[in-house]
Structure formats: structure tokens, C-alpha cells
Design a protein around this motif. Structure first.
Motif, PDB file in Angstrom:
ATOM      1  N   GLN A  50      20.924 -65.482  -2.383  1.00  0.00           N
ATOM      2  CA  GLN A  50      22.063 -66.234  -1.797  1.00  0.00           C
ATOM      3  C   GLN A  50      21.715 -67.622  -2.461  1.00  0.00           C
ATOM      4  O   GLN A  50      20.629 -68.075  -2.313  1.00  0.00           O
ATOM      5  CB  GLN A  50      21.838 -66.082  -0.220  1.00  0.00           C
ATOM      6  CG  GLN A  50      23.194 -66.861   0.421  1.00  0.00           C
ATOM      7  CD  GLN A  50      23.141 -66.819   1.937  1.00  0.00           C
ATOM      8  OE1 GLN A  50      22.324 -66.054   2.384  1.00  0.00           O
ATOM      9  NE2 GLN A  50      23.998 -67.161   2.428  1.00  0.00           N
ATOM     10  N   ASP A  58      26.866 -65.383  -4.364  1.00  0.00           N
ATOM     11  CA  ASP A  58      28.003 -66.401  -4.382  1.00  0.00           C
ATOM     12  C   ASP A  58      29.296 -65.946  -4.781  1.00  0.00           C
ATOM     13  O   ASP A  58      30.514 -66.481  -4.287  1.00  0.00           O
ATOM     14  CB  ASP A  58      27.304 -67.521  -5.584  1.00  0.00           C
ATOM     15  CG  ASP A  58      26.270 -68.587  -4.875  1.00  0.00           C
ATOM     16  OD1 ASP A  58      26.227 -68.475  -3.534  1.00  0.00           O
ATOM     17  OD2 ASP A  58      25.772 -68.945  -5.707  1.00  0.00           O
ATOM     18  N   ALA A  61      31.010 -64.423  -1.761  1.00  0.00           N
ATOM     19  CA  ALA A  61      31.163 -65.481  -0.840  1.00  0.00           C
ATOM     20  C   ALA A  61      32.440 -66.221  -1.126  1.00  0.00           C
ATOM     21  O   ALA A  61      33.224 -66.634  -0.464  1.00  0.00           O
ATOM     22  CB  ALA A  61      30.233 -66.339  -0.641  1.00  0.00           C
ATOM     23  N   LYS A  65      35.972 -66.473   0.894  1.00  0.00           N
ATOM     24  CA  LYS A  65      36.762 -67.609   0.993  1.00  0.00           C
ATOM     25  C   LYS A  65      38.094 -67.693   0.656  1.00  0.00           C
ATOM     26  O   LYS A  65      39.016 -67.949   1.410  1.00  0.00           O
ATOM     27  CB  LYS A  65      35.971 -68.744   0.707  1.00  0.00           C
ATOM     28  CG  LYS A  65      36.023 -70.064   1.040  1.00  0.00           C
ATOM     29  CD  LYS A  65      35.154 -70.879   0.807  1.00  0.00           C
ATOM     30  CE  LYS A  65      35.166 -72.115   1.410  1.00  0.00           C
ATOM     31  NZ  LYS A  65      34.090 -73.374   1.076  1.00  0.00           N
TER      32      LYS A  65
END
Length: 71
Positions: A50, A58, A61, A65
């Protein structure tokens, strides 16, 4: 008493007692393992990717998002 003599008795134990026996044996092995660098009850860090640029974490993520904002 040998293992061969104990096994029939262990097989007749209820499940909860078998689990307690496993926990006891695991603790005994951990205490006896003096060559091990791990200690019983010790806290050890777990490293994750992370925050590393271009890592799978990443990328996931960023994708999550993006889907939150477009959904």
C-alpha cells in the motif's frame, strides 16, 4: 506414555477438548523453539504494498475511487 498409547484416548475427546489440546501443544512448541526468533504473544509488522507507486494496491484503490465517482 508414548504417542501410540495416547492416540486412542485423544480420539475419544470431545471437539472442544481436542481444540484445547491443539492450543496447548502449539504453545508448548512455541516455548520450546528457542532457535526461533519469534516469541509467543509478540507483535510483528506486516509489510504491504500500500502506498507504493504503480503497485496493485494503488491500481485497485484508483479503480475503486473512479467507480465510486462514476457510479
Amino acid at each position: 506414555m508414548s504417542l501410540k498409547e495416547m492416540l486412542p484416548g485423544v480420539r475419544t475427546l470431545p471437539r472442544t477438548d481436542k481444540l484445547r489440546l491443539m492450543q496447548f501443544l502449539a504453545a508448548e512448541l512455541a516455548q520450546e523453539g528457542s532457535e526461533s526468533t519469534l516469541t509467543l504473544g509478540g507483535i510483528y509488522p506486516i509489510f504491504t504494498p500500500q502506498g507504493i507507486p504503480d503497485s496493485a494496491a494503488d491500481t485497485l484503490a484508483a479503480y475503486l475511487k473512479q467507480t465510486e465517482t462514476s457510479g
